[in-house]
Design an enzyme around this catalytic site. Structure first.
Site, PDB file in Angstrom:
ATOM      1  N   SER A 136      35.034  43.804  53.517  1.00  0.00           N
ATOM      2  CA  SER A 136      35.494  43.432  54.856  1.00  0.00           C
ATOM      3  C   SER A 136      34.419  43.833  55.856  1.00  0.00           C
ATOM      4  O   SER A 136      33.558  44.666  55.532  1.00  0.00           O
ATOM      5  CB  SER A 136      36.795  44.186  55.171  1.00  0.00           C
ATOM      6  OG  SER A 136      37.125  44.092  56.546  1.00  0.00           O
ATOM      7  N   TYR A 193      42.074  51.743  55.064  1.00  0.00           N
ATOM      8  CA  TYR A 193      41.453  50.457  54.728  1.00  0.00           C
ATOM      9  C   TYR A 193      39.937  50.515  54.949  1.00  0.00           C
ATOM     10  O   TYR A 193      39.154  50.022  54.132  1.00  0.00           O
ATOM     11  CB  TYR A 193      42.096  49.367  55.582  1.00  0.00           C
ATOM     12  CG  TYR A 193      41.633  47.950  55.302  1.00  0.00           C
ATOM     13  CD1 TYR A 193      42.079  47.272  54.167  1.00  0.00           C
ATOM     14  CD2 TYR A 193      40.778  47.283  56.172  1.00  0.00           C
ATOM     15  CE1 TYR A 193      41.679  45.963  53.919  1.00  0.00           C
ATOM     16  CE2 TYR A 193      40.371  45.980  55.931  1.00  0.00           C
ATOM     17  CZ  TYR A 193      40.823  45.320  54.810  1.00  0.00           C
ATOM     18  OH  TYR A 193      40.421  44.037  54.562  1.00  0.00           O
TER      19      TYR A 193
HETATM   20  N1  LIG Z   1      42.606  38.087  56.100  1.00  0.00           N
HETATM   21  C1  LIG Z   1      41.625  38.769  56.679  1.00  0.00           C
HETATM   22  O1  LIG Z   1      41.430  38.662  57.897  1.00  0.00           O
HETATM   23  C2  LIG Z   1      40.699  39.626  55.853  1.00  0.00           C
HETATM   24  C3  LIG Z   1      39.527  40.108  56.468  1.00  0.00           C
HETATM   25  C4  LIG Z   1      38.635  40.862  55.710  1.00  0.00           C
HETATM   26  C5  LIG Z   1      38.882  41.143  54.391  1.00  0.00           C
HETATM   27  N2  LIG Z   1      40.048  40.691  53.800  1.00  0.00           N
HETATM   28  C6  LIG Z   1      40.227  40.992  52.367  1.00  0.00           C
HETATM   29  O2  LIG Z   1      40.249  39.761  51.659  1.00  0.00           O
HETATM   30  C7  LIG Z   1      41.085  39.878  50.501  1.00  0.00           C
HETATM   31  C8  LIG Z   1      42.145  38.797  50.523  1.00  0.00           C
HETATM   32  O3  LIG Z   1      42.842  38.922  51.745  1.00  0.00           O
HETATM   33  P1  LIG Z   1      43.959  37.865  52.214  1.00  0.00           P
HETATM   34  O4  LIG Z   1      44.067  38.049  53.681  1.00  0.00           O
HETATM   35  O5  LIG Z   1      43.669  36.534  51.642  1.00  0.00           O
HETATM   36  O6  LIG Z   1      45.237  38.528  51.528  1.00  0.00           O
HETATM   37  P2  LIG Z   1      46.741  37.951  51.283  1.00  0.00           P
HETATM   38  O7  LIG Z   1      47.632  39.096  51.623  1.00  0.00           O
HETATM   39  O8  LIG Z   1      46.940  36.647  51.941  1.00  0.00           O
HETATM   40  O9  LIG Z   1      46.726  37.748  49.710  1.00  0.00           O
HETATM   41  C9  LIG Z   1      46.495  38.844  48.857  1.00  0.00           C
HETATM   42  C10 LIG Z   1      46.982  38.502  47.463  1.00  0.00           C
HETATM   43  O10 LIG Z   1      46.784  39.660  46.644  1.00  0.00           O
HETATM   44  C11 LIG Z   1      47.952  39.884  45.884  1.00  0.00           C
HETATM   45  N3  LIG Z   1      48.057  41.308  45.546  1.00  0.00           N
HETATM   46  C12 LIG Z   1      48.475  42.319  46.355  1.00  0.00           C
HETATM   47  N4  LIG Z   1      48.470  43.469  45.675  1.00  0.00           N
HETATM   48  C13 LIG Z   1      48.031  43.174  44.419  1.00  0.00           C
HETATM   49  C14 LIG Z   1      47.815  43.943  43.260  1.00  0.00           C
HETATM   50  N5  LIG Z   1      48.082  45.263  43.213  1.00  0.00           N
HETATM   51  N6  LIG Z   1      47.351  43.323  42.139  1.00  0.00           N
HETATM   52  C15 LIG Z   1      47.115  41.993  42.159  1.00  0.00           C
HETATM   53  N7  LIG Z   1      47.312  41.217  43.211  1.00  0.00           N
HETATM   54  C16 LIG Z   1      47.768  41.802  44.343  1.00  0.00           C
HETATM   55  C17 LIG Z   1      49.109  39.378  46.734  1.00  0.00           C
HETATM   56  O11 LIG Z   1      50.244  39.051  45.950  1.00  0.00           O
HETATM   57  C18 LIG Z   1      48.479  38.147  47.401  1.00  0.00           C
HETATM   58  O12 LIG Z   1      48.667  36.981  46.624  1.00  0.00           O
HETATM   59  C19 LIG Z   1      41.649  41.293  50.544  1.00  0.00           C
HETATM   60  O13 LIG Z   1      40.842  42.138  49.731  1.00  0.00           O
HETATM   61  C20 LIG Z   1      41.522  41.675  52.010  1.00  0.00           C
HETATM   62  O14 LIG Z   1      41.438  43.052  52.205  1.00  0.00           O
HETATM   63  C21 LIG Z   1      40.951  39.947  54.511  1.00  0.00           C
END
Ligand SMILES: NC(=O)c1ccc[n+]([C@@H]2O[C@H](COP(=O)([O-])OP(=O)(O)OC[C@H]3O[C@@H](n4cnc5c(N)ncnc54)[C@H](O)[C@@H]3O)[C@@H](O)[C@H]2O)c1
Length: 255
Positions: free
Chosen positions: A142, A155
């Site tokens: 991130s 985080y």
């Molecule tokens: N959305 C943002 O703005 C953003 C920004 C920077 C980084 N990220 C990172 O990107 C990645 C994806 O984020 P997103 O926003 O698409 O998330 P999201 O919450 O939309 O999807 C996350 C998925 O991970 C699954 N999950 C949760 N815990 C789990 C576990 N223990 N084992 C397996 N699967 C699990 C959930 O069921 C879900 O399908 C994450 O690592 C997040 O930290 C997101």
């Protein structure tokens, strides 16, 4: 069309958001996609989207914070699909939004169990398969793994750990033909983020009026913006890109 032709690609947390978009992009580029998620319903939906579009995908139920599950599922994927070429460590949770002095040990451990140990377990159990033919690991960190903010203390620490784990593993596994890189998304309007924003004070418009100015490009990102960056790092086009931290953040960390 064929940027990942016949490559076996595992994506964790592929049931929603960026994991789902990445799985769909991979499927459209000829990959054999191993969709994994903690939710069967969501993971199966991703498989449906990929196969309906003409791609190849199969679902495995997987909680990345459980080493026994990771070991078993990765061995099964390698057995049934004939090895592993790409691992995308995408699954992650954001945890509590508190300053450090208010975070409990349990809250801290929850985030580290998924965001840090999950990456460790998945890398650990993918490497022996990747060592047989080389490949690519892409870790989803991130902007908060690169810079600080007033939000979400555990985080930040977890994503910072993923940033340096990427560089350490790049130093170790390059000689095995395994490239390891990280991506660092800024604010990405996934369905989950959009829903949270809509429920907050001021709704989506209020949320965007706060978040957009933080991104010098003038808007927040879409899941496909990150999926395209992951696709590049996973593919052979990135054969000399190794140990890189690729920001996909509209310039958030440039200022
Ligand atoms: N959305 C943002 O703005 C953003 C920004 C920077 C980084 N990220 C990172 O990107 C990645 C994806 O984020 P997103 O926003 O698409 O998330 P999201 O919450 O939309 O999807 C996350 C998925 O991970 C699954 N999950 C949760 N815990 C789990 C576990 N223990 N084992 C397996 N699967 C699990 C959930 O069921 C879900 O399908 C994450 O690592 C997040 O930290 C997101």
């Amino acid at each position: 069309m064929d940027r990942l032709k016949d490559k076996v690609c595992i994506i964790t947390g592929a049931g929603n958001g960026m994991g789902q978009s990445t799985a769909q992009r991979f499927g459209a580029e000829g990959a054999r996609v191993a969709v994994t998620d903690i939710s069967s319903r969501d993971g199966e939906e991703t498989v449906r989207l990929i196969t309906e579009a003409g791609g190849t995908a199969q679902f495995w139920l997987l909680d990345v914070s459980r080493e026994d599950q990771v070991a078993e599922v990765f061995a099964d994927i390698a057995d049934s699909l004939g090895g592993i070429d790409v691992l995308v460590n995408n699954a992650g949770i954001s945890g509590v939004d508190k300053p450090t002095h208010e975070v409990t040990e349990e809250e801290w451990d929850q985030v580290f169990a998924v965001d840090v140990k999950g990456v460790f377990f998945c890398t650990k159990h993918a490497v022996p398969h990747l060592q047989q033919g080389g490949g690519s690991i892409v870790n989803v960190s991130s902007i908060y793994g690169l810079v600080g903010s007033h939000e979400m203390a555990p985080y930040h620490a977890a994503k910072g750990a993923v940033t340096i784990m990427t560089k350490k593993d790049a130093a170790t596994y390059g000689r095995d033909g395994i490239r390891v890189n990280s991506v660092h998304p800024g604010t990405i309007l996934t369905p989950f983020v959009r829903e949270l924003a809509e429920r907050g004070e001021g709704g989506l418009a209020g949320y965007l009026s706060i978040m957009e100015p933080k991104h010098p490009i003038g808007h927040v990102g879409e899941p496909d913006d990150v999926a395209n960056a992951i696709l590049f790092l996973a593919s052979d086009e990135a054969r000399f890109v190794h140990g890189a931290a690729l920001t996909v953040d509209g310039g958030y960390t440039a200022v």
